[in-house]
Design a protein around this motif. Structure first.
Motif, PDB file in Angstrom:
ATOM      1  N   SER A  51      -0.118 -72.668 -14.138  1.00  0.00           N
ATOM      2  CA  SER A  51      -0.435 -74.089 -13.982  1.00  0.00           C
ATOM      3  C   SER A  51       0.766 -74.964 -14.298  1.00  0.00           C
ATOM      4  N   LEU A  52       0.784 -76.130 -13.662  1.00  0.00           N
ATOM      5  CA  LEU A  52       1.766 -77.168 -13.944  1.00  0.00           C
ATOM      6  C   LEU A  52       1.037 -78.359 -14.546  1.00  0.00           C
ATOM      7  N   PHE A  53       1.610 -78.942 -15.582  1.00  0.00           N
ATOM      8  CA  PHE A  53       1.071 -80.171 -16.145  1.00  0.00           C
ATOM      9  C   PHE A  53       2.081 -81.283 -15.903  1.00  0.00           C
ATOM     10  N   VAL A  54       1.609 -82.378 -15.318  1.00  0.00           N
ATOM     11  CA  VAL A  54       2.470 -83.526 -15.043  1.00  0.00           C
ATOM     12  C   VAL A  54       1.904 -84.725 -15.791  1.00  0.00           C
ATOM     13  N   ALA A  55       2.712 -85.339 -16.621  1.00  0.00           N
ATOM     14  CA  ALA A  55       2.319 -86.546 -17.347  1.00  0.00           C
ATOM     15  C   ALA A  55       3.091 -87.726 -16.779  1.00  0.00           C
ATOM     16  N   SER A  56       2.421 -88.861 -16.672  1.00  0.00           N
ATOM     17  CA  SER A  56       3.070 -90.060 -16.162  1.00  0.00           C
ATOM     18  C   SER A  56       2.270 -91.273 -16.602  1.00  0.00           C
ATOM     19  N   GLU A  57       2.830 -92.452 -16.341  1.00  0.00           N
ATOM     20  CA  GLU A  57       2.090 -93.682 -16.578  1.00  0.00           C
ATOM     21  C   GLU A  57       1.681 -94.267 -15.238  1.00  0.00           C
ATOM     22  N   ILE A  58       0.392 -94.510 -15.076  1.00  0.00           N
ATOM     23  CA  ILE A  58      -0.125 -95.162 -13.879  1.00  0.00           C
ATOM     24  C   ILE A  58      -0.825 -96.438 -14.319  1.00  0.00           C
ATOM     25  N   GLU A  59      -0.212 -97.567 -13.988  1.00  0.00           N
ATOM     26  CA  GLU A  59      -0.782 -98.872 -14.316  1.00  0.00           C
ATOM     27  C   GLU A  59      -1.187 -98.950 -15.784  1.00  0.00           C
ATOM     28  N   SER A  60      -0.242 -98.604 -16.659  1.00  0.00           N
ATOM     29  CA  SER A  60      -0.380 -98.680 -18.117  1.00  0.00           C
ATOM     30  C   SER A  60      -1.366 -97.671 -18.692  1.00  0.00           C
ATOM     31  N   GLU A  61      -1.695 -96.635 -17.934  1.00  0.00           N
ATOM     32  CA  GLU A  61      -2.515 -95.550 -18.448  1.00  0.00           C
ATOM     33  C   GLU A  61      -1.693 -94.265 -18.484  1.00  0.00           C
ATOM     34  N   LEU A  62      -1.845 -93.479 -19.570  1.00  0.00           N
ATOM     35  CA  LEU A  62      -1.196 -92.178 -19.647  1.00  0.00           C
ATOM     36  C   LEU A  62      -2.059 -91.177 -18.881  1.00  0.00           C
ATOM     37  N   LYS A  63      -1.560 -90.695 -17.774  1.00  0.00           N
ATOM     38  CA  LYS A  63      -2.306 -89.784 -16.910  1.00  0.00           C
ATOM     39  C   LYS A  63      -1.685 -88.390 -16.985  1.00  0.00           C
ATOM     40  N   VAL A  64      -2.539 -87.378 -17.234  1.00  0.00           N
ATOM     41  CA  VAL A  64      -2.098 -85.988 -17.219  1.00  0.00           C
ATOM     42  C   VAL A  64      -2.858 -85.263 -16.122  1.00  0.00           C
ATOM     43  N   VAL A  65      -2.117 -84.586 -15.253  1.00  0.00           N
ATOM     44  CA  VAL A  65      -2.699 -83.873 -14.127  1.00  0.00           C
ATOM     45  C   VAL A  65      -2.298 -82.408 -14.216  1.00  0.00           C
ATOM     46  N   GLU A  66      -3.267 -81.515 -14.038  1.00  0.00           N
ATOM     47  CA  GLU A  66      -2.976 -80.088 -13.967  1.00  0.00           C
ATOM     48  C   GLU A  66      -2.963 -79.665 -12.507  1.00  0.00           C
ATOM     49  N   LEU A  67      -1.869 -79.035 -12.091  1.00  0.00           N
ATOM     50  CA  LEU A  67      -1.708 -78.560 -10.722  1.00  0.00           C
ATOM     51  C   LEU A  67      -1.645 -77.042 -10.708  1.00  0.00           C
ATOM     52  N   SER A  68      -2.115 -76.447  -9.617  1.00  0.00           N
ATOM     53  CA  SER A  68      -1.973 -75.003  -9.440  1.00  0.00           C
ATOM     54  C   SER A  68      -0.550 -74.691  -8.996  1.00  0.00           C
ATOM     55  N   ALA A  69      -0.229 -73.401  -8.940  1.00  0.00           N
ATOM     56  CA  ALA A  69       1.102 -72.993  -8.480  1.00  0.00           C
ATOM     57  C   ALA A  69       1.334 -73.365  -7.023  1.00  0.00           C
ATOM     58  N   ASP A  70       0.239 -73.637  -6.286  1.00  0.00           N
ATOM     59  CA  ASP A  70       0.363 -74.069  -4.895  1.00  0.00           C
ATOM     60  C   ASP A  70       0.216 -75.585  -4.768  1.00  0.00           C
TER      61      ASP A  70
END
Length: 316
Positions: free
Chosen positions: A183-202
């Motif tokens: 898995s990949l975890f991507v953290a970012s700020e979207i419109e002043s919210e801390l967003k964490v997304v888990e992505l598959s290897a694909d």
């Protein structure tokens, strides 16, 4: 674990245990040029693949640097790229190839001995942010010049883009990526919210959640530097200004369990994370070379001071 510290002229890699005891400190230098290190990967045999840059003595401009240090502390090889940039490198899990991405969006493929296999230019108006690895594929996150979402690319060992996705959310800031297992975890700020997304290897979206909100845009931006483990992930949140609630408490570390995705700081009605597939290509870049570099390493005395810092939750 390893701590990396870069000063005005030298760089240090500190090896310490989880009780805060320093095991060794390596100092890297050149007689006439400043050295910076931004990443080290420890191999199965205990050696290190480290990357960063040196600053040319006459122009004071950075040129990418990568080197291997053996488990017994000797420099095995050190290579410098003939392009102005910093580079960040990771080793494939099979440990037979190295992928290095430059701040000028050049993908460098190297073999285990640091020899250049290919050099390719990303054909897009993007800024490279970070890179990680799953198996023998590399995953890089890029930030666009126009602030319209971030891009994650899956790259093979020859520097070819296998697949890419782009965040469809406008004004997505400070993306950071961390891989664990498949898995990949991507953290970012979207419109002043801390967003964490888990992505598959694909690069399919598996989970997403929102964990903290700033109280209005005047509070500045979140920097969602993320580190994932088997059971949890942690985000290092840095204030962009001195405005409360984040600016008065320095750097905040936020941790959540992967199994639940329900920390105390989850907010209601978070912004939905949206992705589109994106077609980004690379083009062979001629004239790129990796030359031997005179990197010197020494051992220095150093100690860490244990200090517990009390801090309240970043949101209630």
């Amino acid at each position: 674990f390893l701590l990396i510290a870069s000063g005005d002229w030298y760089s240090f890699v500190i090896k310490a245990d989880f009780d805060g005891n320093v095991l060794s400190v390596s100092k890297y230098s050149n007689p006439s040029e400043a050295i910076t290190i931004n990443r080290c990967t420890v191999t199965k045999d205990g050696s290190r693949i480290c990357s960063g840059a040196y600053y040319d003595a006459s122009s004071q401009k950075p040129y990418g640097l990568i080197f291997e240090e053996s488990a017994d502390g000797n420099i095995v090889w050190a290579k410098a790229i003939n392009q102005q940039s910093h580079i960040t490198a990771v080793l494939s899990e099979s440990e037979n190839s190295i992928c290095a991405l430059s701040s000028s969006n050049i993908i460098l493929s190297l073999d285990r001995d640091g020899l250049l296999v290919s050099s390719k230019q990303v054909q897009a108006n993007l800024m490279f942010e970070n890179i990680d690895v799953i198996g023998d594929h590399f995953y890089a996150v890029f930030y666009p010049w126009n602030d319209q979402g971030y891009t994650v690319l899956k790259i093979d060992q020859l520097g070819n883009v296998v697949k890419g996705i782009k965040s469809a959310n406008a004004y997505t800031y400070n993306p950071e990526i961390s891989a664990v297992e498949s898995s990949l975890f991507v953290a970012s700020e979207i419109e002043s919210e801390l967003k964490v997304v888990e992505l598959s290897a694909d690069l399919d979206v598996l989970h997403e959640n929102t964990f903290a909100r700033l109280l209005g845009s005047s509070n500045g931006l979140l920097s969602g530097r993320i580190s994932a483990s088997l059971n949890s992930f942690s985000c290092l949140i840095e204030p962009y200004s001195d405005t409360p609630p984040f600016g008065t408490s320095g750097v905040n570390v936020f941790k959540a369990l992967r199994s639940s995705w329900t920390p105390k700081c989850k907010i209601e009605n978070p912004i939905k994370f949206l992705v589109n597939s994106t077609s980004i290509t690379t083009q062979q870049l001629d004239g790129v070379s990796m030359e031997d570099y005179d990197l010197q390493k020494s051992v220095v005395e150093f100690s860490l001071t244990n200090q517990t810092i009390e801090s309240s939750a970043i949101c209630q």
